[in-house]
Design a protein around this motif. Structure first.
Motif, PDB file in Angstrom:
ATOM      1  N   ALA A   1      23.228  -4.367  -6.474  1.00 57.83           N
ATOM      2  CA  ALA A   1      22.864  -5.230  -5.490  1.00 57.83           C
ATOM      3  C   ALA A   1      24.316  -6.740  -5.853  1.00 57.83           C
ATOM      4  O   ALA A   1      25.025  -6.722  -4.411  1.00 57.83           O
ATOM      5  N   TYR A  42      12.047 -18.282  -6.590  1.00 59.88           N
ATOM      6  CA  TYR A  42      11.831 -16.690  -5.890  1.00 59.88           C
ATOM      7  C   TYR A  42      10.374 -16.133  -6.280  1.00 59.88           C
ATOM      8  O   TYR A  42      10.098 -15.720  -5.446  1.00 59.88           O
ATOM      9  N   HIS A  75      18.740  -4.229  -1.385  1.00 59.89           N
ATOM     10  CA  HIS A  75      19.965  -4.393  -0.453  1.00 59.89           C
ATOM     11  C   HIS A  75      20.499  -3.737  -0.208  1.00 59.89           C
ATOM     12  O   HIS A  75      21.521  -3.489   0.666  1.00 59.89           O
ATOM     13  N   GLY A 116      14.402  -8.408  -7.513  1.00 62.48           N
ATOM     14  CA  GLY A 116      14.770  -9.388  -8.638  1.00 62.48           C
ATOM     15  C   GLY A 116      15.223  -8.247  -9.734  1.00 62.48           C
ATOM     16  O   GLY A 116      14.926  -8.822 -10.879  1.00 62.48           O
ATOM     17  N   PHE A 127      22.965 -10.952 -12.645  1.00 59.66           N
ATOM     18  CA  PHE A 127      23.096 -11.253 -11.813  1.00 59.66           C
ATOM     19  C   PHE A 127      24.613 -12.049 -11.894  1.00 59.66           C
ATOM     20  O   PHE A 127      25.550 -11.587 -10.867  1.00 59.66           O
ATOM     21  N   ASN A 158      14.710 -16.547  -1.507  1.00 55.42           N
ATOM     22  CA  ASN A 158      13.959 -17.253  -1.367  1.00 55.42           C
ATOM     23  C   ASN A 158      14.569 -17.983   0.347  1.00 55.42           C
ATOM     24  O   ASN A 158      15.073 -18.912   0.239  1.00 55.42           O
ATOM     25  N   ILE A 196      22.836 -16.397  -7.678  1.00 57.63           N
ATOM     26  CA  ILE A 196      22.236 -15.247  -7.181  1.00 57.63           C
ATOM     27  C   ILE A 196      20.342 -16.105  -7.393  1.00 57.63           C
ATOM     28  O   ILE A 196      20.470 -15.720  -6.132  1.00 57.63           O
ATOM     29  N   SER A 207      20.881 -14.971  -2.406  1.00 61.53           N
ATOM     30  CA  SER A 207      19.000 -16.060  -3.043  1.00 61.53           C
ATOM     31  C   SER A 207      18.612 -15.752  -1.651  1.00 61.53           C
ATOM     32  O   SER A 207      18.845 -15.736  -0.456  1.00 61.53           O
ATOM     33  N   ASP A 258      16.413  -6.052 -10.379  1.00 59.92           N
ATOM     34  CA  ASP A 258      17.934  -5.020 -10.110  1.00 59.92           C
ATOM     35  C   ASP A 258      18.351  -5.179 -11.085  1.00 59.92           C
ATOM     36  O   ASP A 258      19.714  -5.614 -11.264  1.00 59.92           O
ATOM     37  N   TYR A 272      11.763 -11.610 -12.213  1.00 57.25           N
ATOM     38  CA  TYR A 272      13.531 -10.938 -12.259  1.00 57.25           C
ATOM     39  C   TYR A 272      13.061  -9.933 -13.261  1.00 57.25           C
ATOM     40  O   TYR A 272      12.266 -10.096 -14.291  1.00 57.25           O
TER      41      TYR A 272
END
Ligand code: PHE
Length: 373
Positions: free
Chosen positions: A299, A173, A272, A250, A40, A126, A100, A124, A252, A225
């Motif tokens: 992303a 998350y 995204h 998560g 990330f 959430n 992230i 992020s 990605d 994740y």
């Protein structure tokens, strides 16, 4: 004492040879450069480095060069505040891009609020993140939207009715995304038959997977994740589950495919952006990124790039590298043409963007669908 260390974007901008009249304007990057979510921070840092170099080549911000200071929180919640204090008090940054992972951005919020230094998170999702105060912004969609998209895709495209949800019990998350998925999936007529959870540090997922499979689900929903997800899918396939597994952004990371390999066939996650998007601006960015870093941007790389550009644009419009003024300018960001979509910051300091569903086949991703409500 802080264990934060500097990252690539910082090093790259430091070696730039341009001559500038004044000292650089410093922006911080709070990142997971090592640890479980290292991809990330590394990807975001690459995206930020491209954005800052482009802006500097075009004259910088307020006539000054921009310098990025990247600190590594090691993917650890408890390191975040130290890193924030270092960026704010030692490096004297005027704005910070990061984190992230939602839990880490939430952990960063009190320092941003206390010192009035805007915090712009690239990824992020959430909903709580931007509720932590008016210096906290995001340039991506929230999990109210992402949870609905995962549920809608699972119910409509996959025609699944009976889901088993597996949650990372320590990730803000994952906990919230599981909750939203359940609410939305029920609205689509689906049922969550069982919910199980794991710890990020667990090394064996057999107990959780076996428990989940006892409910005979037709889909496994993994809201955590990529490191854990890759390992859990492998265990589920070894236990004989051949149905689809789904999750959110998560997932990605290239590391997911390295861990999960062929076990990831018939898996899907929301994201995204898709590298298959034909938009020439997106393809141009991908080419630029590839020539510099050797990989196709994920992303986080795209969102890191966009977040850095939005932040520099706000500093320019603020007229001075001062937190309170930058905050005002960020709040009025409108129709900023990012690579991840057009960015308008709403009254809750969130952005509304499109979402894609990515499918996986032979350890490679492909664009499954552009999700529509
Ligand atoms: N949305 C994730 C979180 O909030 C982070 C993430 C963003 C992961 C973008 C991958 C891509 O924790």
């Amino acid at each position: 004492m802080t264990r934060c260390s500097y990252g690539l974007a910082a090093v790259l901008t430091a070696v730039s040879t341009l001559a500038w009249a004044e000292d650089p304007i410093k922006i911080g990057h709070l990142a997971s450069l090592t640890g479980a979510e290292a991809n990330f921070g590394q990807s975001a840092d690459h995206g930020i480095a491209i954005a800052v170099d482009e802006r500097n080549a075009a004259g910088g911000v307020l006539g000054r060069k921009v310098q990025v200071v990247t600190v590594d929180d090691q993917s650890k919640n408890q390191e975040v505040n130290n890193c924030m204090m270092k960026l704010i008090q030692q490096d004297k940054v005027c704005a910070i891009v990061g984190e992230i992972a939602s839990g880490n951005t939430i952990a960063a919020a009190p320092a941003a609020m206390r010192f009035k230094i805007p915090l712009v998170t690239p990824g992020s999702t959430n909903p709580e993140v931007t509720r932590k105060g008016d210096y906290i912004f995001r340039i991506c969609f929230t999990d109210d939207f992402q949870g609905k998209a995962i549920a809608g895709f699972t119910a409509k495209t996959l025609q699944a009715k009976n889901a088993a949800v597996i949650t990372d019990q320590a990730a803000a998350y994952s906990i919230n995304l599981s909750k939203t998925f359940k609410e939305e999936f029920e609205k689509f007529g689906g049922k969550v038959a069982i919910e199980v959870s794991y710890k990020k540090t667990d090394s064996d997922y057999n107990a959780q997977v076996n428990q989940a499979l006892q409910s005979k689900p037709d889909v496994l929903v993994l809201t955590g994740y990529y490191t854990n997800v890759g390992n859990i899918v492998k265990v589920a396939r070894a236990a004989g589950f051949t149905g689809p597994c789904v999750g959110g952004d998560g997932w990605d990371s290239d590391t997911l495919y390295q861990i999960g390999g062929k076990a990831l066939d018939n898996c899907y996650f929301t994201n995204h952006y898709s590298p298959e998007d034909k938009d020439p601006r997106i393809q141009e960015f991908i080419a630029k990124y590839k020539s510099r870093f050797g990989t196709i941007p994920d992303a986080m790389a795209v969102l890191g790039y966009d977040a850095a550009l939005v932040t520099m644009d706000a500093i320019q419009r603020a007229g001075a590298p001062e937190g309170t003024k930058i905050r005002e300018a960020l709040a009025t960001t409108k129709d900023f043409k990012g690579i991840s979509g057009s960015i308008t910051i709403d009254k809750d300091r969130n952005a509304q963007k499109g979402i894609v569903v990515v499918g996986i086949k032979d350890a490679k991703q492909y664009l499954k669908e552009v999700w529509k409500e």
